[in-house]
Scaffold this active site. Structure first.
Site, PDB file in Angstrom:
ATOM      1  N   SER A 101       0.868  -1.183   0.000  1.00  0.00           N
ATOM      2  CA  SER A 101       0.000   0.000   0.000  1.00  0.00           C
ATOM      3  C   SER A 101       0.900   1.226   0.000  1.00  0.00           C
ATOM      4  CB  SER A 101      -0.853  -0.016   1.277  1.00  0.00           C
ATOM      5  OG  SER A 101      -1.489   1.237   1.486  1.00  0.00           O
ATOM      6  N   TYR A 116      -1.951  -1.206  10.463  1.00  0.00           N
ATOM      7  CA  TYR A 116      -1.937  -1.327   8.994  1.00  0.00           C
ATOM      8  C   TYR A 116      -0.627  -0.772   8.423  1.00  0.00           C
ATOM      9  CZ  TYR A 116      -3.960  -1.082   4.257  1.00  0.00           C
ATOM     10  OH  TYR A 116      -4.233  -1.243   2.911  1.00  0.00           O
TER      11      TYR A 116
END
Ligand code: NAD
Length: 260
Positions: free
Chosen positions: A142, A155
């Protein structure tokens, strides 16, 4: 391009994983789908991809927070197809909270699914890839593997870890015919992000469409979501001969997010 090759795509019953699975099937790969969902809907999905692209498609419901189930997923793929040539480590979850309030069980779940599962899957597929002298490990990281954002401690930590792991696997497999790269998407409109849009709409008392525009506009200069199909195209490129010399890379597709 990938006929007679087999790909496992984790978390491919939805969103980005489904886009990548369809793209790989589109160039001839047989598929092992993985992910949760309604049994009948998954069966319909499995059949529709197999019919549309003329490839073999099976599904295995391994829970990627459990190392034993990841081992079973890879063993299942090897039993069904005799080989795993491509592993796309895509399954992921999100939890949003400030560090002081971050629940321990959510931290553990995000790290297990978004980071540790990438290690376990890679660990099990590499021996066969090395033996055949060809393999592709594609990790869906990401932009949060490169930069932080508030309230996403687990995350962001997991995705930074994925990029580090990608580099180590690339170094350890260099020259073997196996490559390992990470893809770093910006905002993609999937169920994982829809939850964050719904939360923003509720907290700011605005409509869901306006919340979506604000969310993407705040970080992504293109002001447009990246799509699962576009990410599928990038994954196909990483599986092509043109990408033979590319390993250990973290490639962004983020509408300019990390250029700022
Ligand atoms: P999604 O929620 O649409 O899909 C997630 C998939 O993972 C589903 O198939 C789900 O069933 C599966 N899954 C969840 N927990 C699982 C578990 N324990 N075991 C097995 N499968 C499990 O999410 P998405 O947005 O498509 O995200 C896919 C990947 O892309 C994730 O790694 C995410 O971090 C990453 N990503 C997403 C975005 C975005 O904007 N959507 C941006 C950057 C990176």
């Amino acid at each position: 391009m990938l006929s007679r090759k087999t790909a496992i795509v984790t978390g491919s019953t939805s969103g980005i994983g489904l886009g990548i699975a369809r793209a790989l099937a589109g160039v001839g790969a047989d598929l092992v789908l993985n992910g949760f969902g309604d049994r009948d809907e998954i069966e319909t999905l499995r059949r529709s991809i197999a019919t549309e692209f003329g490839v073999r498609v099976v599904h295995h419901g391994a829970d990627l927070s459990k190392p034993d189930e990841i081992r079973n997923l890879v063993a299942f793929a090897q039993d069904e197809f005799g080989r795993v040539d491509i592993l796309v480590n895509n399954a992921g979850i999100q939890h949003v909270a400030p560090v002081e309030e971050f629940p321990t069980d959510r931290w553990d779940a995000v790290i297990a699914i978004n980071l540790s599962a990438v290690f376990h899957g890679t660990h099990h597929v590499l021996p066969g890839m090395r033996e055949r002298g060809w393999g592709r490990v594609i990790n869906i990281a990401s932009v949060h593997g490169m930069v932080g954002s508030v309230n996403k401690a687990a995350y962001v930590a997991a995705k930074h870890g994925v990029i580090g792991l990608t580099k180590v696997v690339a170094l350890e497999t260099a020259g073997s015919g196996v490559t390992c790269n990470a893809i770093c998407p910006g905002w993609v409109l999937t169920p994982l992000v829809q939850k964050q849009i719904d939360a923003l709409a509720a907290s700011q008392g605005i409509g869901v469409e306006e919340a979506g525009r604000r969310l993407v506009g705040e970080k992504q200069p293109s002001k447009a979501f990246v799509t699962p199909d576009q990410l599928g195209g990038l994954a196909v490129f990483l599986c092509s001969d043109a990408a033979d010399g590319m390993t250990g890379s973290a490639v962004t597709m983020d509408g300019g997010w990390t250029s700022q």
